[in-house]
Structure formats: C-alpha cells, structure tokens
Design an enzyme around this catalytic site. Structure first.
Site, PDB file in Angstrom:
ATOM      1  N   GLU A  13      -6.649 -11.643   5.092  1.00  0.00           N
ATOM      2  CA  GLU A  13      -5.608 -11.680   6.114  1.00  0.00           C
ATOM      3  C   GLU A  13      -5.512 -13.058   6.762  1.00  0.00           C
ATOM      4  OE1 GLU A  13      -4.623  -7.509   8.060  1.00  0.00           O
ATOM      5  OE2 GLU A  13      -5.666  -8.744   9.511  1.00  0.00           O
TER       6      GLU A  13
ATOM      7  N   HIS B  55     -22.034  -3.053 -14.765  1.00  0.00           N
ATOM      8  CA  HIS B  55     -21.774  -2.097 -15.852  1.00  0.00           C
ATOM      9  C   HIS B  55     -20.328  -1.619 -15.850  1.00  0.00           C
ATOM     10  CE1 HIS B  55     -26.070  -1.672 -16.986  1.00  0.00           C
ATOM     11  NE2 HIS B  55     -26.198  -2.192 -15.775  1.00  0.00           N
TER      12      HIS B  55
ATOM     13  N   LYS C 226       5.369  -1.779   7.468  1.00  0.00           N
ATOM     14  CA  LYS C 226       5.560  -0.972   8.686  1.00  0.00           C
ATOM     15  C   LYS C 226       7.044  -0.830   8.982  1.00  0.00           C
ATOM     16  CE  LYS C 226       1.442  -2.570  11.126  1.00  0.00           C
ATOM     17  NZ  LYS C 226       1.007  -3.296  12.300  1.00  0.00           N
TER      18      LYS C 226
HETATM   19  O1  PA5 Z   1      -6.990  -7.975  12.149  1.00  0.00           O
HETATM   20  C1  PA5 Z   1      -6.040  -7.399  12.640  1.00  0.00           C
HETATM   21  O2  PA5 Z   1      -5.417  -7.862  13.600  1.00  0.00           O
HETATM   22  C2  PA5 Z   1      -5.583  -6.061  12.122  1.00  0.00           C
HETATM   23  O3  PA5 Z   1      -6.327  -5.642  11.032  1.00  0.00           O
HETATM   24  C3  PA5 Z   1      -5.724  -5.016  13.196  1.00  0.00           C
HETATM   25  O4  PA5 Z   1      -7.063  -4.951  13.606  1.00  0.00           O
HETATM   26  C4  PA5 Z   1      -5.276  -3.648  12.693  1.00  0.00           C
HETATM   27  O5  PA5 Z   1      -3.963  -3.716  12.229  1.00  0.00           O
HETATM   28  C5  PA5 Z   1      -5.368  -2.618  13.789  1.00  0.00           C
HETATM   29  O6  PA5 Z   1      -4.649  -3.028  14.904  1.00  0.00           O
HETATM   30  P1  PA5 Z   1      -4.902  -2.404  16.316  1.00  0.00           P
HETATM   31  O7  PA5 Z   1      -6.272  -2.713  16.741  1.00  0.00           O
HETATM   32  O8  PA5 Z   1      -3.878  -3.038  17.200  1.00  0.00           O
HETATM   33  O9  PA5 Z   1      -4.681  -0.927  16.166  1.00  0.00           O
END
Ligand code: PA5
Length: 442
Positions: free
Chosen positions: A284, A305, A419
């Site tokens: 990310e 394996h 989303k």
């Molecule tokens: O790293 C990030 O920002 C995301 O992975 C969020 O942690 C994830 O989308 C969950 O978001 P939230 O904590 O707002 O529910």
C-alpha cells in the site's frame, strides 16, 4: 541489534548500489524527520516509540485486565491496518494455534475483515453461549466491513447483556475526535482508545490499534515498544551502516534491475501473518503511480514444496528477504534408533533447530545460484522486544523506500476504486451518478 546480511544479494548488485543512493537516502531520511515530504503529516510513527501517551498505555493495560476477567473470548473487529498488525504479532509471539492453547487469557478472534456471511455467522454462533467482549478498531470509523461486523456483534451483545451490559463490553479504538465510530462511542459511553491522527492504519500496530488485543492476550506490550524504541534510536541515525538504509537501497537497486517481486520468507510457521502485515505495509505504501515492488510472502520449508519450483526456475524477476530468529525457543533432539527404518540415521544426535538452519542455508544458496538474490534480516529471539525491532525496521525502511521511489508512502488512493463501485451498486446515497454508469456492465 537486528542484523542485515547481503551476502547472497551482492553478486546481483552493481558496485555502487549503496553509494549511488546515499543522496537519495539522506533526502528520504530528512523528509521522514521533518515530515515535509509527500504525505508527511502521517509520519507520527517515526518518533512514536518515545512520544506515545504513557497514561493511555496504563489505561490500556488496566482495560486489558478487565477484558481478561470478564471474557472467555475477545472479538477484534477491524480490517487492513486496523487488524493485520495485532494478528501478526499475536501469532508470531504465541502461535497460529493460540486459541487452542490459551489457558489463562481469552481466545482472540479477528473479524470485520470480510463480507462473507458464512464467516461472520460461524463466529456469531461460536460466541453466542460464551462471555465475550468486543474491541472495534477503525480509524475512520466508517469502513463497511468493520461497520457491518460491529453492528452484528453489538446486536448480539445487547441481546445477551442488555444495552448497559453491552456498554461494559465494547471497547472502541478510533480517531480521537472524528468519525462515525467516535460519535457512537461518545453517545453510548464506550471506553475508547485512540489511533493518533498523524499515524495511518498500516503504521499503527504499536498504537492502541495493536496493543489492546495483544495486552488482552497477555503479551508484554511494553517490551514491544522498548524494542521499537531501540530500533528507532539506531535507524534514525544516517549512514551507510544503517540496516534500513541498506535494505531500502538494495531493494531499490534490485527493482531497477528488473526484480519486481519481493518474497518475504521465514522458517517459523508463526511468522505467516507477519508476512500479511508486511505485504500491506509495502504494497500500500509503494504500489502506486505505475511503480512499486509487488510484495508476496512464503512460509518455508512448507512452501518450498509448492512455490519452490517457481522460485528456483521461473521468471527471474524475484528477490527474497528472509527473516531469521537466531535462537529458537525450544529444541528437539532427533534420536532415530537402529532398525527404525526412518531413513534418518544420519541425523542421530542432531537437533531440529540445526536441521531447520541447514534448510535455510541450503535454500539461500540454491535460490541465489538460481538467480534469486537473497537478503537476510536476523533478530535474536521470537520475543516481544525483538519483534518490536522488526516492526520499526520494516516501517522505517518502507518510509525510506517510498521516498526513494518518488511516491507518497502514506496514502492509498487506489483503495477507493472498488469501494466507489460497491457503494454505487449497493445504492448508497451520493453514488447515484456512478451507479448509472455501472448498471449495464457485468
Ligand atoms: O492502512 C490503511 O490506512 C488501511 O489499511 C486502513 O487501516 C483500513 O482500510 C481500515 O481503515 P479504518 O481503520 O479507517 O477502518
């Protein structure tokens, strides 16, 4: 201190792999220090091991005791950065089978990371006749997966204990001031803990987002912070001998040479979810603007394996980073008796630790011979202190790597695309235009 070993990567790197990146690393370090790079506001994690709120930590430890006393099960609701870190550390420090073996602490189940009705119903049924508490974790407070799971478990709690009883069993970890969950928690009077505004989800494992579930499981969270603190002191120092600088530079050089995929590997099965956490951290943070190393993870020797064939002989766009715990917790002496027909006589008197280590060495050599550069990160033991060092090492290396690559390591704009479509298809108010464009598409 954590050790970084490049022996099996150096033959793949040009002589100036580090020296040619020192200016870039110095610049990246400066951006992390000053918080004035892309997404720089979200660098609160850089100093967090020394700046964290001690009073909140004391309250968190007290709350963990309350949850332990009143619960057979803790349900942790969260997704992405609000889930992976806690699960990674819980499994790494205990076992993937924690819930089978925990005697004095509650079972811990993670949910809110799926929209599968089967998975949610399974857990709802499991806790229906048990005393349980819920730790809902969402920084934004509005993520659909965790909101739905929280709704279902809150309803079950209220049915079982009444609204007032449920209030004593719900613990919300969210933004200090804003968001739907914050508003609900204030309205209902739930106990709350905060994810600091300047720390994004995937960098939040050392905040209450990770620490409350870990403390409930009886893990020494102060030692985790102490390990991260020691790593912070070392890794914020500039220099060619800084392991985070070396890791970031080596990854960058390998990537520029066409190594597009990094495999994180360990020889401990309990490491598997740490790999999941690491994949989110790097994937990310780096994968955007059409660039970035694709992070994948494997568990050795199991995956030798299954994936071993590809790693050894497939497309040569891989490199491997192995995390090694130098001192295994336990030993297991092998004692095949003559006449056992085990075919293992040559291992008589050897410890399984030794066998696992020879597997690691043999694999590193084979993979390097096959064209897969190998990086090795070693810490002493599988303890909270050393895992704290690992967490900080990977977070800091990731920040450096993102800036070396020229991206914003702290945003995730691409996550919105699915989303938007999903909300449009679900008929969420505000998505009407988008819906018109989607209904005729399969
Ligand atoms: O790293 C990030 O920002 C995301 O992975 C969020 O942690 C994830 O989308 C969950 O978001 P939230 O904590 O707002 O529910």
């Amino acid at each position: 201190m954590l050790q970084f070993d490049m022996t099996h990567a150096l033959p793949f790197l040009p002589p100036n792999w580090l020296s040619s990146r020192l200016d870039g690393l110095t610049n990246s370090r400066g951006l992390l220090e000053k918080g004035n790079g892309l997404g720089g506001y979200f660098t609160g994690w850089v100093r967090y091991p020394e700046t964290y709120d001690r009073e909140e930590l004391d309250r968190l430890l007290q709350t963990a005791r309350i949850i332990r006393d009143q619960s057979e099960v803790l349900i942790v609701v969260g997704i992405g950065g609000s889930y992976l870190g806690a699960r990674a550390v819980l499994e790494l420090l205990t076992s993937p089978n924690y819930n089978l073996f925990c005697k004095k602490t509650p079972q811990v189940f993670f949910t809110g990371n799926t929209l599968s009705s089967d998975a949610l119903n399974e857990l709802l049924e499991y806790v229906a006749d048990k005393d349980f508490s819920v730790n809902v974790i969402s920084k934004s407070g509005s993520t659909i997966e965790s909101s739905i799971a929280f709704l279902l478990f809150r309803q079950l709690l209220e049915k079982k204990y009444g609204r007032a009883g449920a209030r004593d069993r719900i613990f919300a970890t969210t933004d200090r001031k804003k968001g739907t969950l914050r508003e609900l928690a204030n309205q209902e009077g739930y106990a709350t803990f905060s994810v600091p505004e300047n720390i994004g989800g995937r960098y939040s494992v050392l905040t209450a987002a990770g620490l409350l579930p870990l403390a409930v499981a009886g893990l020494p969270v102060e030692e985790l912070l102490a390990g991260a603190y020691d790593a912070m002191v070392r890794l914020r120092q500039p220099g060619q001998d800084n392991p985070a600088w070396q890791y970031a530079a080596a990854r960058h050089a390998l990537y520029e040479d066409g190594k597009n995929i990094e495999l994180l590997a360990s020889y401990e099965p309990s490491f598997r979810f740490f790999g999941e956490w690491w994949k989110q951290l790097f994937g990310e943070s780096e994968g955007k603007d059409g660039v970035g190393i694709f992070p994948a993870s494997v568990e050795f020797t199991a995956d030798l394996h299954s994936m071993g064939q590809y790693i050894q002989e497939g497309v040569r766009d891989l490199f491997e980073t192995v995390v090694r715990f130098s001192i295994p917790r336990s030993s297991c002496l092998l004692d095949p008796k003559p006449g056992d027909h085990s075919g293992l006589d040559y291992l008589r008197g050897k410890d399984l630790r030794y066998v696992n280590e020879q597997a690691r060495r043999g694999t590193a050599l084979a993979h390097a011979d096959g064209g897969v550069p190998n990086l090795l990160v070693s810490v002493d033991e599988r303890t909270a202190y050393w895992v704290g060092q690992l967490i900080y090492f990977f977070q800091y290396s990731c920040g450096l790597s993102g800036y070396l690559l020229g991206v914003n390591p702290f945003d995730q704009p691409g996550v919105e695309a699915y989303k938007d479509n999903m909300f449009a298809l679900l008929g969420k108010p505000g998505y009407e235009e988008k819906r018109k464009n989607l209904v005729d598409r399969r």
